[in-house]
Design a protein around this motif. Sequence first.
Motif, PDB file in Angstrom:
ATOM      1  N   VAL A   1     -41.145 -13.805  -5.884  1.00 13.88           N
ATOM      2  CA  VAL A   1     -39.726 -13.777  -6.110  1.00 13.88           C
ATOM      3  C   VAL A   1     -39.485 -12.215  -6.618  1.00 13.88           C
ATOM      4  CG1 VAL A   1     -37.640 -14.785  -7.075  1.00 13.88           C
ATOM      5  CG2 VAL A   1     -39.670 -16.126  -6.729  1.00 13.88           C
ATOM      6  N   LYS A   2     -39.428 -11.566  -5.268  1.00  4.11           N
ATOM      7  CA  LYS A   2     -39.372  -9.867  -5.927  1.00  4.11           C
ATOM      8  C   LYS A   2     -37.940  -9.586  -6.631  1.00  4.11           C
ATOM      9  CE  LYS A   2     -42.652  -8.051  -3.863  1.00  4.11           C
ATOM     10  NZ  LYS A   2     -43.674  -7.321  -4.630  1.00  4.11           N
ATOM     11  N   ASP A   3     -36.945 -10.363  -6.422  1.00  8.92           N
ATOM     12  CA  ASP A   3     -35.569 -10.216  -6.767  1.00  8.92           C
ATOM     13  C   ASP A   3     -35.761 -10.335  -8.477  1.00  8.92           C
ATOM     14  OD1 ASP A   3     -34.193  -9.653  -4.516  1.00  8.92           O
ATOM     15  OD2 ASP A   3     -33.605 -11.789  -4.326  1.00  8.92           O
TER      16      ASP A   3
ATOM     17  N   ALA B   1     -34.515 -22.532  -3.077  1.00  8.30           N
ATOM     18  CA  ALA B   1     -35.293 -22.839  -4.255  1.00  8.30           C
ATOM     19  C   ALA B   1     -35.353 -21.630  -5.267  1.00  8.30           C
ATOM     20  CB  ALA B   1     -36.673 -23.348  -3.529  1.00  8.30           C
ATOM     21  N   LYS B   2     -35.707 -20.383  -4.552  1.00  7.25           N
ATOM     22  CA  LYS B   2     -35.645 -19.353  -5.012  1.00  7.25           C
ATOM     23  C   LYS B   2     -34.447 -18.783  -5.901  1.00  7.25           C
ATOM     24  CE  LYS B   2     -39.418 -17.302  -2.630  1.00  7.25           C
ATOM     25  NZ  LYS B   2     -39.965 -16.044  -1.276  1.00  7.25           N
TER      26      LYS B   2
ATOM     27  N   CYS C   1     -31.350 -17.867 -10.903  1.00 10.16           N
ATOM     28  CA  CYS C   1     -30.148 -18.436 -11.795  1.00 10.16           C
ATOM     29  C   CYS C   1     -30.704 -19.174 -13.051  1.00 10.16           C
ATOM     30  CB  CYS C   1     -28.994 -19.258 -10.931  1.00 10.16           C
ATOM     31  SG  CYS C   1     -28.522 -18.346  -9.573  1.00 10.16           S
ATOM     32  N   ALA C   2     -31.394 -19.997 -13.247  1.00 10.91           N
ATOM     33  CA  ALA C   2     -31.993 -20.642 -14.080  1.00 10.91           C
ATOM     34  C   ALA C   2     -32.712 -19.666 -14.956  1.00 10.91           C
ATOM     35  CB  ALA C   2     -32.583 -22.020 -13.891  1.00 10.91           C
TER      36      ALA C   2
ATOM     37  N   SER D   1     -39.731 -18.142 -16.068  1.00 11.33           N
ATOM     38  CA  SER D   1     -39.587 -18.047 -14.469  1.00 11.33           C
ATOM     39  C   SER D   1     -40.920 -18.655 -14.075  1.00 11.33           C
ATOM     40  CB  SER D   1     -39.603 -16.498 -14.047  1.00 11.33           C
ATOM     41  OG  SER D   1     -40.594 -15.717 -14.758  1.00 11.33           O
ATOM     42  N   SER D   2     -42.064 -18.232 -14.827  1.00 15.72           N
ATOM     43  CA  SER D   2     -43.288 -19.005 -14.321  1.00 15.72           C
ATOM     44  C   SER D   2     -43.210 -20.601 -14.594  1.00 15.72           C
ATOM     45  CB  SER D   2     -44.426 -18.738 -15.316  1.00 15.72           C
ATOM     46  OG  SER D   2     -44.750 -17.108 -15.086  1.00 15.72           O
ATOM     47  N   PHE D   3     -42.613 -20.998 -15.599  1.00 20.56           N
ATOM     48  CA  PHE D   3     -42.448 -22.569 -15.734  1.00 20.56           C
ATOM     49  C   PHE D   3     -41.752 -23.104 -14.546  1.00 20.56           C
ATOM     50  CE2 PHE D   3     -39.632 -26.018 -17.197  1.00 20.56           C
ATOM     51  CZ  PHE D   3     -40.496 -27.113 -17.490  1.00 20.56           C
ATOM     52  N   PHE D   4     -40.595 -22.442 -14.112  1.00 19.19           N
ATOM     53  CA  PHE D   4     -39.748 -23.079 -13.012  1.00 19.19           C
ATOM     54  C   PHE D   4     -40.572 -22.793 -11.679  1.00 19.19           C
ATOM     55  CE2 PHE D   4     -35.769 -22.007 -15.651  1.00 19.19           C
ATOM     56  CZ  PHE D   4     -35.718 -23.290 -15.973  1.00 19.19           C
ATOM     57  N   TYR D   5     -41.388 -21.690 -11.658  1.00 18.01           N
ATOM     58  CA  TYR D   5     -42.024 -21.459 -10.317  1.00 18.01           C
ATOM     59  C   TYR D   5     -43.377 -22.691 -10.209  1.00 18.01           C
ATOM     60  CZ  TYR D   5     -45.136 -19.230  -6.942  1.00 18.01           C
ATOM     61  OH  TYR D   5     -45.777 -18.923  -6.001  1.00 18.01           O
ATOM     62  N   ARG D   6     -44.027 -23.226 -11.268  1.00 19.28           N
ATOM     63  CA  ARG D   6     -44.865 -24.339 -11.401  1.00 19.28           C
ATOM     64  C   ARG D   6     -44.050 -25.486 -10.756  1.00 19.28           C
ATOM     65  NH1 ARG D   6     -46.575 -21.575 -16.213  1.00 19.28           N
ATOM     66  NH2 ARG D   6     -45.897 -23.334 -17.410  1.00 19.28           N
ATOM     67  N   HIS D   7     -42.814 -25.586 -11.416  1.00 19.16           N
ATOM     68  CA  HIS D   7     -42.162 -26.794 -10.970  1.00 19.16           C
ATOM     69  C   HIS D   7     -41.070 -26.473  -9.912  1.00 19.16           C
ATOM     70  CE1 HIS D   7     -43.736 -27.519 -15.249  1.00 19.16           C
ATOM     71  NE2 HIS D   7     -43.747 -28.709 -14.978  1.00 19.16           N
ATOM     72  N   LYS D   8     -41.453 -25.828  -9.057  1.00 17.18           N
ATOM     73  CA  LYS D   8     -40.275 -25.524  -7.956  1.00 17.18           C
ATOM     74  C   LYS D   8     -40.155 -26.641  -7.000  1.00 17.18           C
ATOM     75  CE  LYS D   8     -43.934 -23.294  -5.195  1.00 17.18           C
ATOM     76  NZ  LYS D   8     -44.515 -22.131  -4.407  1.00 17.18           N
ATOM     77  N   ASP D   9     -41.017 -27.549  -7.113  1.00 17.43           N
ATOM     78  CA  ASP D   9     -40.800 -28.776  -5.978  1.00 17.43           C
ATOM     79  C   ASP D   9     -39.545 -29.785  -6.735  1.00 17.43           C
ATOM     80  OD1 ASP D   9     -42.657 -28.048  -4.271  1.00 17.43           O
ATOM     81  OD2 ASP D   9     -44.068 -29.256  -5.345  1.00 17.43           O
ATOM     82  N   SER D  10     -39.542 -29.539  -8.333  1.00 19.26           N
ATOM     83  CA  SER D  10     -38.090 -30.269  -8.875  1.00 19.26           C
ATOM     84  C   SER D  10     -37.046 -29.546  -8.730  1.00 19.26           C
ATOM     85  CB  SER D  10     -38.634 -30.689 -10.156  1.00 19.26           C
ATOM     86  OG  SER D  10     -40.087 -31.232 -10.460  1.00 19.26           O
ATOM     87  N   TRP D  11     -36.193 -29.525  -7.725  1.00 25.13           N
ATOM     88  CA  TRP D  11     -35.044 -28.743  -7.399  1.00 25.13           C
ATOM     89  C   TRP D  11     -34.145 -28.980  -8.370  1.00 25.13           C
ATOM     90  CZ3 TRP D  11     -30.589 -31.361  -6.320  1.00 25.13           C
ATOM     91  CH2 TRP D  11     -30.759 -32.567  -5.961  1.00 25.13           C
ATOM     92  N   TYR D  12     -34.049 -30.389  -8.884  1.00 23.45           N
ATOM     93  CA  TYR D  12     -32.901 -30.410  -9.732  1.00 23.45           C
ATOM     94  C   TYR D  12     -33.018 -29.754 -11.120  1.00 23.45           C
ATOM     95  CZ  TYR D  12     -36.411 -33.806 -11.518  1.00 23.45           C
ATOM     96  OH  TYR D  12     -37.637 -34.359 -11.963  1.00 23.45           O
TER      97      TYR D  12
END
Length: 461
Positions: free
Chosen positions: A73-75, A153-154, A159-160, A215-226
């Motif tokens: 996620v370069k942004d 997803a990114k 945003c989160a 961001s690493s936490f959300f990246y590990r759970h990127k399948d949980s879009w909600y």
Amino acid sequence: MGVTQLNLEFRFQDKKLRGFSCELIRSPYGVFPERVLTTACQILVPILLSGLGMITAGLVLNTVQHWPVFVEVKDLLTLVPPLVGLKGNLEMTLASRLSTAANTGQIDDPQEQHRVIGSNLALVQVQATIVGLLAAVAALLLGAVSSEEVDFAKMGLLCASSVLTAFLASLALGILMVCIVIGARKFRVNPDNIATPIAASLGDLITLSILALVSSFFYRHKDSWYLTLLVCVAFVALTPVWGIMAKQSPPIMKILKFGWFPIILAMVISSFGGIILSKTVSEPQYQGMAIFTPIICGVGGNLVAIQTSRISTYLHIWSTPGVLPLWMKKFWPNPCSTFCSSEINSMSARVLLFLVIPGHLIFFLVIYLIEGHSVTSSKTFVVLYLLASLIQVTILLYLAEVMVRVTWHQALDPDSHCIPYLTGLGDLLGTGLLALCFLLDWLLRSKAELDSLSELVSVPP
């Protein structure tokens, strides 16, 4: 407005008055200037501490830029300057407001102290949530210019991560600022000199660490879009609660209504610095860019925030909003008067300017000792880096003088309206000048290598 101070000293012996002495001191500028040594000592220690914090932040950024989430996620790298800049947009502004309130006696009464502190902290949370979300949107828009694909997803992760980082960092730093200002007041130290550097000393490190972990936490759970959607909705839903708490103070309510433009524009300005960082950090000729960016941006932001806070306190004590003192009537003062006159704010500008070169040399030495292989040891780069930092701070200090005069003339609070602009400009100037330093050093070294190679070729066997 002139003011005269009377100092009386009574001498007692065996509980009997044996004599006394008196001293009259008159200041033509309405404020008794601090001694240069006192001002320098009060500023130097927090600036050095903030420098260590920024060095650590640079080392953290240099490490996390290789984490999977930052690589994919370069942004996220575009988010770094505006999120780190929140310490200038929000925490430094908060520290400046509280310092002014302390110096003018507004927080001496316990009941008034609770009201001022509570409303200020609530205001910061509203601003942090909204600006964090807007910073993510700005990073996405700027990233979309160079990318054709849209990954929802990114977008959610960005945003989160931005909203949660801004909220947690602002909460921690806001509480820290309250403790520092109250403690400085009790120990008779001018909070204008120490609050903003200490905010920066931990601001960069806390913000970068939280951003990397979140961001690493959300990246590990990127399948949980909600999950990312839930975080964004929950924190945005809390903003009315903070807004109700901020209503306790009419001046804070005024900032809540009309103070959005400075912090949003400052965030946009910082985002352009983020683009420079994201485009250069992975290039070989810019090796070390991640380490030095928080330092040059942070030092410039710290010094200009101190000067802005001091001028604002000066005007709050001896003038009323909308009315400038006679010697500050010019909106565009002569640069010589800004740095070379006997006026109290000129004295502090000189002190801050004289701290730039020694401070950066110390920070450069510490970085070289820690990460010698990751930074250039070129003398040319060191000279260019010091020159760039001096240019950056000189421009910012002069702009601080101009902007405080303009905002005060318009009956606006400089603490809330000037610091965001100046720290945002500090981020953009710092990142741009630093990139230019690396580029010029690389070009000069390449030219020298080509010249030496051509000499070897031209030498007959």
